[in-house]
Write an enzyme that holds these catalytic residues in place. Structure first.
Site, PDB file in Angstrom:
ATOM      1  N   LYS A 210       0.839  -1.198   0.000  1.00  2.87           N
ATOM      2  CA  LYS A 210       0.000   0.000   0.000  1.00  2.87           C
ATOM      3  C   LYS A 210       0.877   1.253   0.000  1.00  2.87           C
ATOM      4  CE  LYS A 210      -3.650   2.174   2.701  1.00  2.87           C
ATOM      5  NZ  LYS A 210      -4.509   2.062   3.873  1.00  2.87           N
ATOM      6  N   GLY A 271      -4.663  -2.188   5.222  1.00  2.19           N
ATOM      7  CA  GLY A 271      -3.895  -3.292   4.662  1.00  2.19           C
ATOM      8  C   GLY A 271      -4.490  -4.654   4.990  1.00  2.19           C
ATOM      9  N   ARG A 272      -4.869  -4.841   6.258  1.00  2.00           N
ATOM     10  CA  ARG A 272      -5.360  -6.175   6.662  1.00  2.00           C
ATOM     11  C   ARG A 272      -6.796  -6.417   6.225  1.00  2.00           C
ATOM     12  NH1 ARG A 272      -3.986  -2.892  10.698  1.00  2.00           N
ATOM     13  NH2 ARG A 272      -5.536  -2.106  12.132  1.00  2.00           N
TER      14      ARG A 272
HETATM   15  O1  F6P Z   1       2.456  -4.563   9.770  1.00  2.00           O
HETATM   16  C1  F6P Z   1       2.219  -3.209   9.586  1.00  2.00           C
HETATM   17  C2  F6P Z   1       1.676  -2.929   8.249  1.00  2.00           C
HETATM   18  O2  F6P Z   1       1.548  -1.561   8.182  1.00  2.00           O
HETATM   19  C3  F6P Z   1       0.347  -3.636   7.984  1.00  2.00           C
HETATM   20  O3  F6P Z   1      -0.739  -2.962   8.480  1.00  2.00           O
HETATM   21  C4  F6P Z   1       0.382  -3.744   6.506  1.00  2.00           C
HETATM   22  O4  F6P Z   1      -0.543  -4.685   6.059  1.00  2.00           O
HETATM   23  C5  F6P Z   1       1.815  -4.136   6.268  1.00  2.00           C
HETATM   24  O5  F6P Z   1       2.540  -3.373   7.203  1.00  2.00           O
HETATM   25  C6  F6P Z   1       2.324  -3.923   4.884  1.00  2.00           C
HETATM   26  O6  F6P Z   1       2.258  -2.587   4.512  1.00  2.00           O
HETATM   27  P1  F6P Z   1       2.369  -2.158   2.996  1.00  2.00           P
HETATM   28  O7  F6P Z   1       1.224  -2.787   2.260  1.00  2.00           O
HETATM   29  O8  F6P Z   1       2.290  -0.658   3.003  1.00  2.00           O
HETATM   30  O9  F6P Z   1       3.680  -2.639   2.461  1.00  2.00           O
END
Ligand code: F6P
Length: 553
Positions: A210, A271-272
Protein backbone atom coordinates in the site's frame (compact mmCIF):
# COMPACT_ATOMS: atom_id res chain seq x y z
CA UNK A 1 -21.50 12.56 16.00
CA UNK A 2 -20.17 11.43 19.34
CA UNK A 3 -20.90 7.74 19.73
CA UNK A 4 -18.85 7.22 22.87
CA UNK A 5 -20.58 6.41 26.13
CA UNK A 6 -19.12 6.94 29.55
CA UNK A 7 -21.66 5.15 31.74
CA UNK A 8 -21.61 1.43 30.97
CA UNK A 9 -24.53 0.34 33.19
CA UNK A 10 -24.84 -2.96 31.38
CA UNK A 11 -21.24 -3.83 32.18
CA UNK A 12 -22.05 -3.42 35.85
CA UNK A 13 -24.95 -5.83 35.33
CA UNK A 14 -22.61 -8.25 33.53
CA UNK A 15 -20.19 -8.17 36.46
CA UNK A 16 -23.00 -9.05 38.84
CA UNK A 17 -24.19 -11.74 36.46
CA UNK A 18 -20.70 -13.25 36.40
CA UNK A 19 -20.74 -13.46 40.19
CA UNK A 20 -24.19 -15.06 40.07
CA UNK A 21 -22.93 -17.67 37.61
CA UNK A 22 -20.38 -18.51 40.28
CA UNK A 23 -18.79 -21.92 40.09
CA UNK A 24 -21.46 -23.55 37.92
CA UNK A 25 -19.82 -25.63 35.24
CA UNK A 26 -20.77 -25.41 31.58
CA UNK A 27 -21.95 -29.01 31.76
CA UNK A 28 -24.22 -28.17 34.67
CA UNK A 29 -25.71 -25.30 32.67
CA UNK A 30 -26.79 -27.90 30.10
CA UNK A 31 -28.33 -29.98 32.86
CA UNK A 32 -30.30 -26.96 34.06
CA UNK A 33 -31.67 -25.92 30.67
CA UNK A 34 -33.01 -28.37 28.11
CA UNK A 35 -33.29 -25.53 25.57
CA UNK A 36 -29.67 -24.46 25.97
CA UNK A 37 -28.43 -25.54 22.53
CA UNK A 38 -31.46 -24.05 20.77
CA UNK A 39 -31.13 -20.78 22.66
CA UNK A 40 -27.38 -20.44 22.38
CA UNK A 41 -26.80 -21.31 18.76
CA UNK A 42 -27.56 -19.36 15.63
CA UNK A 43 -28.06 -20.47 12.04
CA UNK A 44 -27.66 -18.23 9.04
CA UNK A 45 -27.41 -19.25 5.37
CA UNK A 46 -26.61 -22.86 6.36
CA UNK A 47 -23.96 -21.76 8.86
CA UNK A 48 -24.36 -22.74 12.47
CA UNK A 49 -22.56 -21.07 15.34
CA UNK A 50 -22.86 -23.00 18.60
CA UNK A 51 -22.09 -20.86 21.67
CA UNK A 52 -23.74 -23.28 24.06
CA UNK A 53 -20.39 -24.74 25.14
CA UNK A 54 -19.25 -21.27 26.22
CA UNK A 55 -19.66 -20.08 29.80
CA UNK A 56 -22.76 -18.08 28.93
CA UNK A 57 -26.48 -18.29 29.50
CA UNK A 58 -29.25 -16.60 27.52
CA UNK A 59 -29.09 -13.88 30.19
CA UNK A 60 -25.39 -13.31 29.47
CA UNK A 61 -26.16 -12.79 25.81
CA UNK A 62 -29.06 -10.44 26.58
CA UNK A 63 -26.83 -8.37 28.88
CA UNK A 64 -24.03 -8.29 26.29
CA UNK A 65 -26.50 -7.05 23.70
CA UNK A 66 -27.69 -4.37 26.10
CA UNK A 67 -24.05 -3.41 26.60
CA UNK A 68 -23.57 -3.25 22.82
CA UNK A 69 -26.57 -0.94 22.51
CA UNK A 70 -25.13 1.21 25.25
CA UNK A 71 -21.95 1.38 23.18
CA UNK A 72 -24.09 2.53 20.20
CA UNK A 73 -23.02 -0.47 18.17
CA UNK A 74 -25.86 -0.12 15.67
CA UNK A 75 -24.78 3.45 14.89
CA UNK A 76 -21.17 2.34 14.49
CA UNK A 77 -22.20 -0.36 12.02
CA UNK A 78 -24.18 2.17 10.01
CA UNK A 79 -21.22 4.57 10.11
CA UNK A 80 -18.85 1.89 8.84
CA UNK A 81 -20.97 1.18 5.76
CA UNK A 82 -21.76 4.84 5.12
CA UNK A 83 -18.08 5.66 4.77
CA UNK A 84 -17.83 7.82 7.88
CA UNK A 85 -14.33 8.34 9.25
CA UNK A 86 -14.43 5.43 11.69
CA UNK A 87 -10.63 5.28 11.58
CA UNK A 88 -10.44 8.23 13.94
CA UNK A 89 -6.70 8.59 14.48
CA UNK A 90 -6.05 8.72 10.74
CA UNK A 91 -9.26 10.58 9.84
CA UNK A 92 -10.32 7.96 7.26
CA UNK A 93 -13.26 5.73 6.44
CA UNK A 94 -12.73 1.95 6.40
CA UNK A 95 -14.56 0.89 3.26
CA UNK A 96 -13.46 -2.64 2.55
CA UNK A 97 -17.18 -3.38 2.22
CA UNK A 98 -17.34 -1.10 -0.85
CA UNK A 99 -14.82 -3.34 -2.61
CA UNK A 100 -17.34 -6.19 -2.64
CA UNK A 101 -20.48 -4.12 -3.22
CA UNK A 102 -22.60 -6.01 -5.73
CA UNK A 103 -24.41 -3.05 -7.30
CA UNK A 104 -23.57 0.42 -8.57
CA UNK A 105 -25.21 2.43 -5.78
CA UNK A 106 -22.97 5.49 -5.44
CA UNK A 107 -20.81 5.73 -2.33
CA UNK A 108 -19.10 9.05 -1.79
CA UNK A 109 -15.72 9.59 -0.16
CA UNK A 110 -14.79 13.27 0.08
CA UNK A 111 -17.57 14.05 -2.39
CA UNK A 112 -16.52 11.53 -5.06
CA UNK A 113 -18.33 8.29 -5.86
CA UNK A 114 -15.75 5.54 -5.36
CA UNK A 115 -17.67 2.72 -7.08
CA UNK A 116 -16.58 3.62 -10.67
CA UNK A 117 -12.92 3.61 -9.57
CA UNK A 118 -13.40 0.18 -7.97
CA UNK A 119 -14.98 -1.14 -11.18
CA UNK A 120 -12.12 0.26 -13.30
CA UNK A 121 -9.56 -1.55 -11.16
CA UNK A 122 -11.57 -4.77 -11.32
CA UNK A 123 -11.65 -4.48 -15.11
CA UNK A 124 -7.87 -4.11 -15.22
CA UNK A 125 -7.42 -7.04 -12.81
CA UNK A 126 -9.62 -9.15 -15.04
CA UNK A 127 -7.62 -8.15 -18.14
CA UNK A 128 -4.33 -8.97 -16.49
CA UNK A 129 -5.71 -12.29 -15.26
CA UNK A 130 -6.99 -13.18 -18.73
CA UNK A 131 -3.67 -12.20 -20.34
CA UNK A 132 -1.68 -14.29 -17.95
CA UNK A 133 -3.93 -17.33 -17.98
CA UNK A 134 -4.34 -17.00 -21.75
CA UNK A 135 -0.57 -16.84 -22.32
CA UNK A 136 -0.65 -13.43 -23.99
CA UNK A 137 1.35 -11.54 -21.36
CA UNK A 138 4.92 -12.01 -22.50
CA UNK A 139 8.20 -11.15 -20.83
CA UNK A 140 11.49 -9.70 -22.02
CA UNK A 141 12.23 -12.68 -24.27
CA UNK A 142 8.75 -12.82 -25.82
CA UNK A 143 7.80 -15.99 -23.92
CA UNK A 144 4.50 -16.06 -22.01
CA UNK A 145 4.72 -15.42 -18.26
CA UNK A 146 3.51 -18.51 -16.41
CA UNK A 147 4.71 -18.15 -12.82
CA UNK A 148 3.69 -15.41 -10.42
CA UNK A 149 5.44 -14.35 -7.23
CA UNK A 150 3.59 -11.97 -4.93
CA UNK A 151 6.01 -9.84 -2.94
CA UNK A 152 4.33 -8.17 0.04
CA UNK A 153 3.97 -8.49 3.80
CA UNK A 154 1.22 -8.28 6.42
CA UNK A 155 -2.04 -7.38 4.74
CA UNK A 156 -0.30 -7.38 1.37
CA UNK A 157 0.49 -11.07 1.80
CA UNK A 158 -1.59 -12.97 4.35
CA UNK A 159 -5.02 -12.63 2.73
CA UNK A 160 -4.07 -13.62 -0.84
CA UNK A 161 -1.77 -16.33 0.52
CA UNK A 162 -4.61 -17.83 2.58
CA UNK A 163 -7.12 -17.70 -0.27
CA UNK A 164 -4.73 -19.07 -2.91
CA UNK A 165 -3.93 -21.96 -0.63
CA UNK A 166 -7.56 -22.55 0.32
CA UNK A 167 -8.97 -22.44 -3.19
CA UNK A 168 -6.05 -23.08 -5.49
CA UNK A 169 -3.77 -25.64 -3.92
CA UNK A 170 -5.86 -28.61 -4.98
CA UNK A 171 -5.84 -27.55 -8.64
CA UNK A 172 -3.10 -28.38 -11.06
CA UNK A 173 -1.39 -25.26 -12.37
CA UNK A 174 -1.62 -26.59 -15.94
CA UNK A 175 -4.53 -25.94 -18.33
CA UNK A 176 -4.39 -22.16 -18.06
CA UNK A 177 -3.59 -22.33 -14.38
CA UNK A 178 -0.78 -20.29 -12.95
CA UNK A 179 1.55 -21.11 -10.07
CA UNK A 180 1.70 -18.38 -7.46
CA UNK A 181 4.38 -18.10 -4.81
CA UNK A 182 4.45 -15.68 -1.89
CA UNK A 183 7.46 -13.88 -0.49
CA UNK A 184 7.07 -11.73 2.60
CA UNK A 185 10.08 -12.12 4.88
CA UNK A 186 13.15 -9.92 4.43
CA UNK A 187 15.13 -13.06 5.31
CA UNK A 188 16.92 -13.69 1.98
CA UNK A 189 16.04 -17.34 2.33
CA UNK A 190 12.39 -16.62 1.57
CA UNK A 191 12.93 -15.16 -1.90
CA UNK A 192 15.73 -17.62 -2.61
CA UNK A 193 13.43 -20.56 -1.91
CA UNK A 194 10.55 -19.07 -3.89
CA UNK A 195 12.75 -18.69 -6.96
CA UNK A 196 14.04 -22.26 -6.96
CA UNK A 197 12.98 -23.88 -10.22
CA UNK A 198 11.53 -20.68 -11.69
CA UNK A 199 12.61 -19.42 -15.08
CA UNK A 200 13.23 -15.66 -15.10
CA UNK A 201 11.95 -15.48 -18.68
CA UNK A 202 8.49 -16.69 -17.59
CA UNK A 203 8.16 -15.13 -14.13
CA UNK A 204 5.95 -12.19 -13.16
CA UNK A 205 6.33 -10.38 -9.83
CA UNK A 206 3.41 -8.61 -8.21
CA UNK A 207 4.86 -6.05 -5.81
CA UNK A 208 2.06 -5.46 -3.35
CA UNK A 209 2.54 -2.63 -0.90
CA UNK A 210 0.00 0.00 0.00
CA UNK A 211 2.74 2.44 0.97
CA UNK A 212 5.52 1.17 -1.31
CA UNK A 213 7.88 2.10 1.51
CA UNK A 214 7.85 -1.18 3.47
CA UNK A 215 11.45 -2.23 3.95
CA UNK A 216 10.88 -5.97 3.56
CA UNK A 217 8.88 -5.63 0.37
CA UNK A 218 11.22 -3.15 -1.28
CA UNK A 219 14.29 -5.24 -0.42
CA UNK A 220 12.69 -8.34 -1.95
CA UNK A 221 11.47 -6.41 -5.00
CA UNK A 222 14.98 -5.07 -5.67
CA UNK A 223 16.50 -8.53 -5.25
CA UNK A 224 13.87 -9.96 -7.61
CA UNK A 225 14.77 -7.35 -10.21
CA UNK A 226 18.44 -8.22 -9.88
CA UNK A 227 17.58 -11.90 -10.38
CA UNK A 228 15.73 -11.02 -13.58
CA UNK A 229 18.45 -8.65 -14.77
CA UNK A 230 21.15 -11.25 -14.30
CA UNK A 231 19.34 -13.60 -16.66
CA UNK A 232 17.59 -11.22 -19.03
CA UNK A 233 19.58 -7.98 -18.94
CA UNK A 234 18.37 -4.86 -17.14
CA UNK A 235 16.41 -1.77 -18.06
CA UNK A 236 12.96 -1.19 -19.44
CA UNK A 237 12.74 -4.66 -20.97
CA UNK A 238 12.03 -5.99 -17.49
CA UNK A 239 8.88 -3.88 -17.07
CA UNK A 240 6.49 -6.64 -18.29
CA UNK A 241 7.78 -8.81 -15.46
CA UNK A 242 6.29 -6.49 -12.84
CA UNK A 243 2.87 -5.43 -11.69
CA UNK A 244 2.45 -3.21 -8.63
CA UNK A 245 -0.49 -2.82 -6.28
CA UNK A 246 -0.07 0.36 -4.27
CA UNK A 247 -1.43 3.75 -3.32
CA UNK A 248 2.04 5.19 -3.98
CA UNK A 249 1.88 5.22 -7.77
CA UNK A 250 4.92 7.46 -8.18
CA UNK A 251 7.21 5.16 -6.20
CA UNK A 252 6.01 2.12 -8.15
CA UNK A 253 6.70 3.85 -11.44
CA UNK A 254 10.09 5.00 -10.21
CA UNK A 255 10.82 1.35 -9.42
CA UNK A 256 10.15 0.52 -13.06
CA UNK A 257 6.55 -0.66 -13.24
CA UNK A 258 4.70 0.48 -16.37
CA UNK A 259 1.84 2.93 -15.77
CA UNK A 260 -1.03 0.60 -16.66
CA UNK A 261 0.47 -2.13 -14.50
CA UNK A 262 0.30 -0.02 -11.35
CA UNK A 263 -3.03 -0.90 -9.78
CA UNK A 264 -4.25 1.53 -7.17
CA UNK A 265 -5.09 1.01 -3.51
CA UNK A 266 -6.91 3.66 -1.58
CA UNK A 267 -6.36 5.15 1.83
CA UNK A 268 -9.91 4.12 2.80
CA UNK A 269 -8.88 0.44 2.78
CA UNK A 270 -6.67 -0.85 5.58
CA UNK A 271 -3.90 -3.29 4.66
CA UNK A 272 -5.36 -6.17 6.66
CA UNK A 273 -8.79 -5.57 5.08
CA UNK A 274 -7.49 -5.31 1.53
CA UNK A 275 -7.63 -8.76 -0.08
CA UNK A 276 -10.87 -7.70 -1.81
CA UNK A 277 -9.00 -4.98 -3.71
CA UNK A 278 -6.26 -5.36 -6.32
CA UNK A 279 -4.30 -6.99 -3.50
CA UNK A 280 -6.35 -10.01 -4.55
CA UNK A 281 -4.76 -10.06 -8.02
CA UNK A 282 -2.72 -13.12 -7.10
CA UNK A 283 -5.97 -14.86 -6.14
CA UNK A 284 -7.56 -14.12 -9.52
CA UNK A 285 -4.43 -15.26 -11.35
CA UNK A 286 -4.07 -18.50 -9.37
CA UNK A 287 -7.72 -19.46 -8.94
CA UNK A 288 -9.43 -17.69 -11.86
CA UNK A 289 -11.56 -14.58 -12.08
CA UNK A 290 -14.80 -16.42 -11.30
CA UNK A 291 -13.39 -17.60 -7.99
CA UNK A 292 -12.43 -14.05 -7.05
CA UNK A 293 -15.93 -12.88 -7.96
CA UNK A 294 -17.38 -15.67 -5.81
CA UNK A 295 -15.23 -14.58 -2.90
CA UNK A 296 -16.52 -11.00 -3.19
CA UNK A 297 -20.12 -12.17 -3.47
CA UNK A 298 -19.78 -14.31 -0.36
CA UNK A 299 -18.34 -11.41 1.62
CA UNK A 300 -21.10 -9.11 0.34
CA UNK A 301 -23.76 -11.51 1.64
CA UNK A 302 -22.24 -11.26 5.13
CA UNK A 303 -22.08 -7.47 4.77
CA UNK A 304 -25.82 -7.40 4.08
CA UNK A 305 -26.50 -9.63 7.08
CA UNK A 306 -24.22 -7.64 9.39
CA UNK A 307 -25.73 -4.36 8.30
CA UNK A 308 -29.37 -5.33 8.65
CA UNK A 309 -29.84 -8.22 11.09
CA UNK A 310 -30.92 -7.27 14.61
CA UNK A 311 -28.10 -7.63 17.10
CA UNK A 312 -29.85 -10.66 18.63
CA UNK A 313 -29.57 -12.58 15.33
CA UNK A 314 -26.43 -11.03 13.98
CA UNK A 315 -23.72 -13.65 13.56
CA UNK A 316 -20.57 -11.47 13.66
CA UNK A 317 -22.06 -9.45 16.51
CA UNK A 318 -22.79 -12.50 18.67
CA UNK A 319 -19.40 -14.04 17.92
CA UNK A 320 -17.72 -10.78 18.97
CA UNK A 321 -19.80 -10.36 22.10
CA UNK A 322 -18.81 -13.82 23.30
CA UNK A 323 -15.15 -12.88 22.62
CA UNK A 324 -15.58 -9.74 24.73
CA UNK A 325 -17.23 -11.73 27.50
CA UNK A 326 -14.38 -14.23 27.47
CA UNK A 327 -11.66 -11.58 27.59
CA UNK A 328 -13.13 -8.77 29.66
CA UNK A 329 -15.79 -10.67 31.57
CA UNK A 330 -13.98 -13.90 32.38
CA UNK A 331 -10.38 -12.73 32.07
CA UNK A 332 -9.19 -15.14 29.36
CA UNK A 333 -6.07 -13.66 27.80
CA UNK A 334 -5.82 -16.13 24.91
CA UNK A 335 -8.05 -17.74 22.33
CA UNK A 336 -7.30 -20.65 20.06
CA UNK A 337 -8.60 -21.07 16.50
CA UNK A 338 -8.72 -24.57 15.08
CA UNK A 339 -9.93 -24.97 11.50
CA UNK A 340 -10.77 -28.61 10.83
CA UNK A 341 -9.84 -28.00 7.22
CA UNK A 342 -6.41 -28.38 5.68
CA UNK A 343 -7.40 -25.72 3.14
CA UNK A 344 -7.58 -23.22 6.01
CA UNK A 345 -4.06 -23.90 7.26
CA UNK A 346 -3.13 -20.23 6.89
CA UNK A 347 -6.24 -18.95 8.68
CA UNK A 348 -4.67 -18.60 12.16
CA UNK A 349 -1.79 -16.48 10.77
CA UNK A 350 -4.24 -14.34 8.80
CA UNK A 351 -6.42 -13.85 11.89
CA UNK A 352 -3.43 -12.97 14.00
CA UNK A 353 -2.89 -9.89 11.86
CA UNK A 354 -6.58 -9.12 11.47
CA UNK A 355 -7.46 -9.37 15.15
CA UNK A 356 -4.25 -8.47 16.93
CA UNK A 357 -3.14 -5.60 14.71
CA UNK A 358 -6.70 -4.28 14.89
CA UNK A 359 -7.51 -4.73 18.56
CA UNK A 360 -4.17 -5.18 20.34
CA UNK A 361 -4.03 -1.70 21.83
CA UNK A 362 -3.51 0.15 25.08
CA UNK A 363 -4.92 3.37 23.66
CA UNK A 364 -8.64 4.07 23.54
CA UNK A 365 -10.36 5.64 20.54
CA UNK A 366 -10.19 9.09 22.13
CA UNK A 367 -6.45 8.81 22.79
CA UNK A 368 -6.77 8.12 26.51
CA UNK A 369 -5.37 5.00 28.21
CA UNK A 370 -7.58 1.99 27.53
CA UNK A 371 -9.79 1.18 30.48
CA UNK A 372 -9.69 -2.63 30.49
CA UNK A 373 -8.00 -5.41 28.58
CA UNK A 374 -7.45 -5.41 24.82
CA UNK A 375 -8.07 -8.38 22.54
CA UNK A 376 -6.93 -11.78 23.76
CA UNK A 377 -3.86 -13.30 22.12
CA UNK A 378 -4.84 -15.53 19.22
CA UNK A 379 -3.12 -18.64 17.97
CA UNK A 380 -3.98 -22.02 16.57
CA UNK A 381 -3.54 -24.49 13.76
CA UNK A 382 -5.45 -27.11 11.85
CA UNK A 383 -7.33 -30.01 13.36
CA UNK A 384 -6.88 -32.88 13.52
CA UNK A 385 -3.09 -32.16 13.59
CA UNK A 386 -3.36 -30.01 16.71
CA UNK A 387 -4.84 -32.94 18.61
CA UNK A 388 -1.41 -34.54 18.44
CA UNK A 389 0.38 -31.42 19.65
CA UNK A 390 -1.08 -28.60 21.74
CA UNK A 391 -4.44 -30.17 22.58
CA UNK A 392 -2.80 -31.93 25.52
CA UNK A 393 -2.21 -28.45 26.95
CA UNK A 394 -5.76 -27.35 26.11
CA UNK A 395 -7.23 -30.32 28.01
CA UNK A 396 -4.87 -30.63 30.96
CA UNK A 397 -2.80 -27.45 31.07
CA UNK A 398 -3.29 -25.12 34.02
CA UNK A 399 -4.85 -22.33 31.98
CA UNK A 400 -8.32 -22.33 30.50
CA UNK A 401 -8.37 -21.01 26.94
CA UNK A 402 -11.52 -20.70 24.82
CA UNK A 403 -11.25 -22.70 21.61
CA UNK A 404 -13.01 -22.13 18.30
CA UNK A 405 -13.67 -25.07 16.01
CA UNK A 406 -14.26 -24.11 12.37
CA UNK A 407 -15.66 -27.09 10.55
CA UNK A 408 -16.67 -27.36 6.89
CA UNK A 409 -19.14 -30.22 6.87
CA UNK A 410 -18.78 -31.46 3.28
CA UNK A 411 -15.42 -32.35 1.76
CA UNK A 412 -14.29 -30.68 -1.46
CA UNK A 413 -12.57 -33.91 -2.44
CA UNK A 414 -14.08 -36.81 -0.52
CA UNK A 415 -11.92 -39.84 0.20
CA UNK A 416 -13.60 -42.82 1.82
CA UNK A 417 -14.97 -41.90 5.26
CA UNK A 418 -12.24 -39.36 6.00
CA UNK A 419 -14.43 -36.25 6.17
CA UNK A 420 -16.73 -37.99 8.61
CA UNK A 421 -13.76 -38.88 10.78
CA UNK A 422 -12.53 -35.29 10.62
CA UNK A 423 -15.86 -33.78 11.68
CA UNK A 424 -16.29 -36.40 14.40
CA UNK A 425 -12.90 -35.44 15.81
CA UNK A 426 -13.84 -31.76 15.97
CA UNK A 427 -17.09 -32.50 17.80
CA UNK A 428 -15.35 -34.95 20.12
CA UNK A 429 -12.73 -32.40 21.12
CA UNK A 430 -15.38 -29.81 21.97
CA UNK A 431 -17.20 -32.42 24.03
CA UNK A 432 -14.03 -33.51 25.81
CA UNK A 433 -12.99 -29.95 26.60
CA UNK A 434 -16.33 -29.33 28.26
CA UNK A 435 -16.86 -32.61 30.08
CA UNK A 436 -13.28 -33.49 30.93
CA UNK A 437 -12.71 -36.75 32.74
CA UNK A 438 -13.26 -37.07 36.48
CA UNK A 439 -11.18 -39.35 38.69
CA UNK A 440 -14.14 -41.68 39.14
CA UNK A 441 -14.75 -41.84 35.42
CA UNK A 442 -11.05 -42.48 34.78
CA UNK A 443 -11.10 -45.32 37.32
CA UNK A 444 -14.23 -46.81 35.78
CA UNK A 445 -12.66 -46.74 32.31
CA UNK A 446 -9.52 -48.47 33.43
CA UNK A 447 -11.45 -51.08 35.40
CA UNK A 448 -13.66 -51.73 32.38
CA UNK A 449 -10.50 -52.27 30.34
CA UNK A 450 -9.63 -55.11 32.71
CA UNK A 451 -6.92 -53.52 34.88
CA UNK A 452 -6.41 -54.74 38.42
CA UNK A 453 -7.38 -52.46 41.33
CA UNK A 454 -3.82 -51.40 42.19
CA UNK A 455 -3.04 -50.37 38.63
CA UNK A 456 -6.34 -48.55 38.36
CA UNK A 457 -5.54 -46.56 41.52
CA UNK A 458 -2.05 -45.71 40.29
CA UNK A 459 -2.98 -44.85 36.71
CA UNK A 460 -6.31 -43.07 37.03
CA UNK A 461 -5.03 -39.70 38.36
CA UNK A 462 -2.89 -39.13 35.25
CA UNK A 463 -5.95 -39.39 33.06
CA UNK A 464 -8.02 -36.76 34.85
CA UNK A 465 -8.96 -33.77 32.68
CA UNK A 466 -10.57 -30.89 34.54
CA UNK A 467 -13.04 -30.09 31.75
CA UNK A 468 -15.24 -27.00 31.88
CA UNK A 469 -13.18 -25.53 29.05
CA UNK A 470 -15.26 -23.32 26.76
CA UNK A 471 -15.51 -23.57 23.00
CA UNK A 472 -17.52 -22.30 20.05
CA UNK A 473 -18.20 -24.55 17.08
CA UNK A 474 -18.72 -22.87 13.73
CA UNK A 475 -20.15 -25.29 11.17
CA UNK A 476 -20.06 -24.24 7.53
CA UNK A 477 -21.62 -26.29 4.72
CA UNK A 478 -18.46 -26.57 2.61
CA UNK A 479 -15.40 -24.59 1.65
CA UNK A 480 -15.60 -22.83 -1.71
CA UNK A 481 -14.98 -19.27 -2.88
CA UNK A 482 -18.33 -17.95 -1.69
CA UNK A 483 -18.14 -19.65 1.69
CA UNK A 484 -14.55 -18.52 2.20
CA UNK A 485 -15.58 -14.94 1.40
CA UNK A 486 -18.29 -15.30 4.03
CA UNK A 487 -15.89 -16.69 6.60
CA UNK A 488 -13.38 -13.87 6.17
CA UNK A 489 -16.03 -11.15 6.19
CA UNK A 490 -17.51 -12.69 9.35
CA UNK A 491 -14.16 -12.33 11.05
CA UNK A 492 -13.63 -8.79 9.75
CA UNK A 493 -16.95 -7.62 11.16
CA UNK A 494 -16.47 -9.55 14.36
CA UNK A 495 -13.15 -7.77 14.80
CA UNK A 496 -14.80 -4.40 14.19
CA UNK A 497 -17.50 -5.15 16.77
CA UNK A 498 -14.90 -6.31 19.28
CA UNK A 499 -12.99 -3.05 18.75
CA UNK A 500 -16.13 -0.98 19.34
CA UNK A 501 -16.88 -2.91 22.53
CA UNK A 502 -13.32 -2.70 23.83
CA UNK A 503 -13.16 0.99 22.97
CA UNK A 504 -10.29 0.89 20.46
CA UNK A 505 -9.90 2.04 16.85
CA UNK A 506 -9.54 -1.23 14.91
CA UNK A 507 -8.16 0.48 11.82
CA UNK A 508 -4.85 1.99 12.90
CA UNK A 509 -1.59 0.26 13.93
CA UNK A 510 0.71 2.91 15.34
CA UNK A 511 2.79 0.54 17.42
CA UNK A 512 4.11 -1.12 14.26
CA UNK A 513 5.93 2.11 13.49
CA UNK A 514 8.03 1.93 16.66
CA UNK A 515 10.07 -1.12 15.69
CA UNK A 516 10.29 0.07 12.08
CA UNK A 517 11.85 3.35 13.17
CA UNK A 518 14.48 1.57 15.27
CA UNK A 519 15.46 -1.01 12.65
CA UNK A 520 17.08 1.54 10.31
CA UNK A 521 19.73 2.81 12.77
CA UNK A 522 20.39 -0.75 13.95
CA UNK A 523 20.98 -1.97 10.40
CA UNK A 524 23.61 0.78 10.07
CA UNK A 525 25.12 -0.16 13.44
CA UNK A 526 25.40 -3.81 12.37
CA UNK A 527 27.25 -2.69 9.25
CA UNK A 528 29.71 -0.21 10.78
CA UNK A 529 29.28 -0.40 14.57
CA UNK A 530 28.37 3.27 14.96
CA UNK A 531 25.35 5.28 16.00
CA UNK A 532 24.09 3.25 18.94
CA UNK A 533 25.92 4.86 21.85
CA UNK A 534 22.57 5.91 23.35
CA UNK A 535 21.13 2.40 23.14
CA UNK A 536 20.70 0.11 26.14
CA UNK A 537 23.54 -2.23 27.14
CA UNK A 538 21.69 -5.31 25.90
CA UNK A 539 21.22 -3.94 22.40
CA UNK A 540 24.84 -2.74 22.25
CA UNK A 541 26.03 -6.13 23.43
CA UNK A 542 23.96 -7.95 20.82
CA UNK A 543 25.23 -5.69 18.03
CA UNK A 544 28.82 -6.25 19.12
CA UNK A 545 28.30 -10.02 19.19
CA UNK A 546 26.73 -10.10 15.72
CA UNK A 547 29.63 -8.10 14.34
CA UNK A 548 32.17 -10.35 16.03
CA UNK A 549 30.50 -13.50 14.71
CA UNK A 550 30.51 -12.10 11.19
CA UNK A 551 34.22 -11.36 11.35
CA UNK A 552 34.93 -15.00 12.17
CA UNK A 553 33.90 -16.06 8.69
O1 F6P B 1 2.46 -4.56 9.77
C1 F6P B 1 2.22 -3.21 9.59
C2 F6P B 1 1.68 -2.93 8.25
O2 F6P B 1 1.55 -1.56 8.18
C3 F6P B 1 0.35 -3.64 7.98
O3 F6P B 1 -0.74 -2.96 8.48
C4 F6P B 1 0.38 -3.74 6.51
O4 F6P B 1 -0.54 -4.68 6.06
C5 F6P B 1 1.82 -4.14 6.27
O5 F6P B 1 2.54 -3.37 7.20
C6 F6P B 1 2.32 -3.92 4.88
O6 F6P B 1 2.26 -2.59 4.51
P1 F6P B 1 2.37 -2.16 3.00
O7 F6P B 1 1.22 -2.79 2.26
O8 F6P B 1 2.29 -0.66 3.00
O9 F6P B 1 3.68 -2.64 2.46
Amino acid sequence: MNRETTMPHAWQALSEHRRALGGRTIASLFAEDAQRFAQLSLTWDYWLADFSKQRVTPETIALLIAHARERNLEDWIAALFAGEKVNLSEGRPALHTALRQQNETPLAVAGTDIIPAIRAVQTRMRELTAQLRGGTRVGATGRPLRNVVNIGIGGSDLGPRLVCDALGASRAPGAGGIEVGFVSNVDPEHLTRALVGLDPATTLFIVTSKTFTTVETLANAHSAREWLAKALGGGAALAPHFVAVTSNTEAARAFGVAGRDVLPMWDWVGGRYSLWSAVGLAIAMRCGWEQFVGLLAGAASVDAHFRSAPLEQNLPVLLALVDVWNSRGLGHTQRVIVPYAQALAHLPAYLQQLVLESNGKTVARDGSALDGSAAAALWGGTGSDGQHAYFQWLHQGTQTVPVEFIVPVRAAHPLGDQQNTLVANALAQAQALMNGLSLDAARARLAAAGMDAATVAAQAPYRVCPGDRPSTTLLMPELNARRLGQLLALYEHRTFVEGIMLGVNSFDQWAVELGKALAGPLAAALRDGTGIDGADASTRGLVAHVRALRQQR
